[in-house]
Design a protein around this motif. Structure first.
Motif, PDB file in Angstrom:
ATOM      1  N   PHE A 178       0.894  -1.164   0.018  1.00  0.00           N
ATOM      2  CA  PHE A 178      -0.109   0.054   0.044  1.00  0.00           C
ATOM      3  C   PHE A 178       0.903   1.225   0.036  1.00  0.00           C
ATOM      4  N   THR A 179       0.563   2.074  -0.758  1.00  0.00           N
ATOM      5  CA  THR A 179       1.561   3.302  -0.966  1.00  0.00           C
ATOM      6  C   THR A 179       0.650   4.780  -0.701  1.00  0.00           C
ATOM      7  N   GLY A 180      -0.754   4.561  -0.566  1.00  0.00           N
ATOM      8  CA  GLY A 180      -1.380   5.917  -0.111  1.00  0.00           C
ATOM      9  C   GLY A 180      -2.898   5.799  -0.900  1.00  0.00           C
ATOM     10  N   TRP A 181      -3.333   7.103  -1.200  1.00  0.00           N
ATOM     11  CA  TRP A 181      -4.553   7.219  -1.793  1.00  0.00           C
ATOM     12  C   TRP A 181      -4.551   8.373  -2.825  1.00  0.00           C
ATOM     13  N   ASP A 182      -5.587   8.260  -3.838  1.00  0.00           N
ATOM     14  CA  ASP A 182      -5.348   8.668  -5.018  1.00  0.00           C
ATOM     15  C   ASP A 182      -5.865  10.397  -5.417  1.00  0.00           C
ATOM     16  N   ASN A 183      -6.649  10.509  -4.015  1.00  0.00           N
ATOM     17  CA  ASN A 183      -7.122  12.160  -3.927  1.00  0.00           C
ATOM     18  C   ASN A 183      -6.899  12.682  -2.678  1.00  0.00           C
ATOM     19  N   ALA A 184      -6.717  13.813  -2.715  1.00  0.00           N
ATOM     20  CA  ALA A 184      -6.753  14.384  -1.205  1.00  0.00           C
ATOM     21  C   ALA A 184      -7.805  14.333  -0.502  1.00  0.00           C
ATOM     22  N   TYR A 185      -8.157  14.275   0.539  1.00  0.00           N
ATOM     23  CA  TYR A 185      -9.341  14.133   1.468  1.00  0.00           C
ATOM     24  C   TYR A 185      -9.258  15.358   2.540  1.00  0.00           C
ATOM     25  N   THR A 186      -8.367  16.554   2.220  1.00  0.00           N
ATOM     26  CA  THR A 186      -8.631  17.480   3.297  1.00  0.00           C
ATOM     27  C   THR A 186      -9.323  18.553   2.455  1.00  0.00           C
ATOM     28  N   ASN A 187      -9.709  19.534   3.338  1.00  0.00           N
ATOM     29  CA  ASN A 187     -10.809  20.708   2.920  1.00  0.00           C
ATOM     30  C   ASN A 187     -11.822  20.142   1.965  1.00  0.00           C
ATOM     31  N   VAL A 188     -12.469  18.991   2.210  1.00  0.00           N
ATOM     32  CA  VAL A 188     -13.353  18.575   1.320  1.00  0.00           C
ATOM     33  C   VAL A 188     -14.517  19.679   1.078  1.00  0.00           C
ATOM     34  N   GLN A 189     -14.978  19.700  -0.252  1.00  0.00           N
ATOM     35  CA  GLN A 189     -15.919  20.652  -0.846  1.00  0.00           C
ATOM     36  C   GLN A 189     -16.841  19.903  -1.813  1.00  0.00           C
ATOM     37  N   SER A 190     -16.927  18.514  -2.057  1.00  0.00           N
ATOM     38  CA  SER A 190     -17.937  17.995  -2.684  1.00  0.00           C
ATOM     39  C   SER A 190     -17.883  16.540  -2.215  1.00  0.00           C
ATOM     40  N   ASP A 191     -18.931  15.499  -2.941  1.00  0.00           N
ATOM     41  CA  ASP A 191     -18.785  14.345  -2.622  1.00  0.00           C
ATOM     42  C   ASP A 191     -17.359  13.861  -3.201  1.00  0.00           C
ATOM     43  N   LEU A 192     -16.968  12.719  -2.414  1.00  0.00           N
ATOM     44  CA  LEU A 192     -15.614  12.461  -2.891  1.00  0.00           C
ATOM     45  C   LEU A 192     -15.484  10.873  -2.827  1.00  0.00           C
ATOM     46  N   THR A 193     -14.623  10.450  -3.728  1.00  0.00           N
ATOM     47  CA  THR A 193     -14.504   8.777  -3.759  1.00  0.00           C
ATOM     48  C   THR A 193     -12.936   8.920  -3.661  1.00  0.00           C
ATOM     49  N   VAL A 194     -12.231   8.122  -2.665  1.00  0.00           N
ATOM     50  CA  VAL A 194     -10.796   8.196  -2.504  1.00  0.00           C
ATOM     51  C   VAL A 194     -10.455   6.520  -2.710  1.00  0.00           C
ATOM     52  N   THR A 195      -9.584   6.221  -3.682  1.00  0.00           N
ATOM     53  CA  THR A 195      -9.081   4.834  -4.032  1.00  0.00           C
ATOM     54  C   THR A 195      -7.899   4.483  -3.567  1.00  0.00           C
ATOM     55  N   ALA A 196      -7.631   3.401  -2.839  1.00  0.00           N
ATOM     56  CA  ALA A 196      -6.171   2.971  -2.280  1.00  0.00           C
ATOM     57  C   ALA A 196      -5.387   2.678  -3.600  1.00  0.00           C
ATOM     58  N   LEU A 197      -4.142   3.033  -3.148  1.00  0.00           N
ATOM     59  CA  LEU A 197      -2.972   2.915  -4.352  1.00  0.00           C
ATOM     60  C   LEU A 197      -2.019   1.961  -3.802  1.00  0.00           C
ATOM     61  N   TYR A 198      -1.385   1.002  -4.705  1.00  0.00           N
ATOM     62  CA  TYR A 198      -0.403  -0.059  -4.356  1.00  0.00           C
ATOM     63  C   TYR A 198       0.659   0.012  -5.500  1.00  0.00           C
ATOM     64  N   ASP A 199       1.815  -0.427  -4.870  1.00  0.00           N
ATOM     65  CA  ASP A 199       2.892  -0.686  -5.812  1.00  0.00           C
ATOM     66  C   ASP A 199       2.974  -2.650  -5.601  1.00  0.00           C
ATOM     67  N   VAL A 200       3.180  -3.097  -6.921  1.00  0.00           N
ATOM     68  CA  VAL A 200       3.310  -4.606  -6.893  1.00  0.00           C
ATOM     69  C   VAL A 200       4.614  -5.008  -6.332  1.00  0.00           C
ATOM     70  N   GLN A 201       4.840  -5.999  -5.454  1.00  0.00           N
ATOM     71  CA  GLN A 201       5.921  -6.422  -4.977  1.00  0.00           C
ATOM     72  C   GLN A 201       6.932  -7.023  -5.988  1.00  0.00           C
ATOM     73  N   ILE A 202       8.160  -6.944  -5.737  1.00  0.00           N
ATOM     74  CA  ILE A 202       9.161  -7.333  -6.671  1.00  0.00           C
ATOM     75  C   ILE A 202       9.585  -8.555  -5.986  1.00  0.00           C
ATOM     76  N   LEU A 203       9.735  -9.691  -6.611  1.00  0.00           N
ATOM     77  CA  LEU A 203      10.329 -11.120  -6.227  1.00  0.00           C
ATOM     78  C   LEU A 203      11.542 -11.380  -7.033  1.00  0.00           C
ATOM     79  N   THR A 204      12.227 -12.206  -6.225  1.00  0.00           N
ATOM     80  CA  THR A 204      13.746 -12.827  -6.808  1.00  0.00           C
ATOM     81  C   THR A 204      13.358 -14.225  -7.340  1.00  0.00           C
TER      82      THR A 204
END
Length: 298
Positions: A178-204
């Motif tokens: 998990f690396t964070g969220w795709d939208n800022a959720y501060t100073n909310v001024q409208s209905d908002l959908t915030v989606t989780a962001l990920y980086d795929v794991q690198i394996l050896t």
């Protein structure tokens, strides 16, 4: 309607008045004012002195009509107070003098971005003093939805305009970080959908020979496939037969080992005397012992 003034404040008398003639005709006429009260004086149409009161006989207005008629008006000078309507930030919306013991008239309902006007902070229906009336608002509430990468709802929150939402605990996803969220959720001024962001794991993935000699090492994303060495390894007395375990759909660090099949060799048995019968040969795997050759007779 009464004229309005604070005590000892000059009053501007109207320069035009309405007259109703004896024939029923309405006329708007220019008038001149005359004071018959010692405490009041009039210059032009400005009345000065201690003017608050009722003057039915003391102030006369003269109008020139068809036959130079003189018209007398009852004059009421009412005490007034300043009523100021202000917005949430102090901006003046309306400012007027209002006669004592009468209601003030509010301005049109103001607006404020992100808020709903709910009224005024105090009553103004009977003015008895200078008054400041301030607009009141309720913040509009918006819905903030936190969702996972696949749209799964993680949290719903109602947030007042301009406030911050609070995210849920960091979600997890197998094979990803998990690396964070795709939208800022501060100073909310409208209905908002915030989606989780990920980086795929690198394996050896490591490809090794039968004796653990490293043949190739490769970085593979979670769920991806590795690529075996371009040239199959060799081993004396053995034939290469593939790799183990499988190296597609990688879900963790992996070591893949070369597999071999031992070569097969033929061992012939010779009884070694004239006229001896022929014996069948036996097959033996490289590096292995063959079975008992038997006990020959002669």
């Amino acid at each position: 309607n009464p004229l309005m003034s604070e005590k000892d404040v000059p009053v501007t008398l109207p320069s035009m008045l309405n007259a109703v003639l004896t024939n029923g005709t309405n006329r708007t006429v220019a008038v001149d004012w005359t004071s018959n009260v010692a405490s009041l004086s009039i210059s032009g149409n400005i009345l000065t002195g201690t003017v608050i009161g009722n003057y039915p006989d003391g102030i006369t207005s003269t109008a020139t009509l068809d036959n130079s008629k003189t018209i007398s008006y009852d004059v009421v000078i009412a005490k007034s107070y300043l009523v100021r309507f202000i917005d949430w930030d102090g901006t003046i919306l309306k400012e007027d003098p209002v006669a004592e013991n009468t209601p003030a008239i509010a301005p049109p309902d103001p607006s404020r971005t992100g808020y709903t006007f709910t009224g005024w902070d105090k009553a103004f229906n009977n003015i008895t003093a200078d008054l400041i009336v301030q607009a009141q608002y309720t913040p509009i509430t918006y819905t903030v939805r936190f969702v996972d990468w696949d749209g799964t709802l993680l949290k719903t929150q109602s947030v007042a305009f301009g406030n911050d939402a609070t995210p849920p605990a960091n979600p997890t996803r197998t094979g990803y970080t998990f690396t964070g969220w795709d939208n800022a959720y501060t100073n909310v001024q409208s209905d908002l959908t915030v989606t989780a962001l990920y980086d795929v794991q690198i394996l050896t993935v490591r490809f090794v020979d039968w004796n653990s000699t490293l043949l190739k090492e490769e970085q593979v994303t979670y769920g991806g496939s590795a690529t075996a060495p371009a040239t199959n390894p060799t081993r004396t007395g053995y034939t290469f037969s593939g790799w183990s375990p499988a190296y597609n759909n990688i879900t963790g660090n992996l070591t893949v080992t070369a597999q071999y099949t031992g070569n097969q060799y033929t061992v012939a048995r010779n009884l070694n005397y004239s006229g001896a019968p022929s014996l069948s040969s036996i097959t033996v795997t490289f590096g292995s012992q063959y079975d008992n050759l038997g006990s020959p007779t002669r």
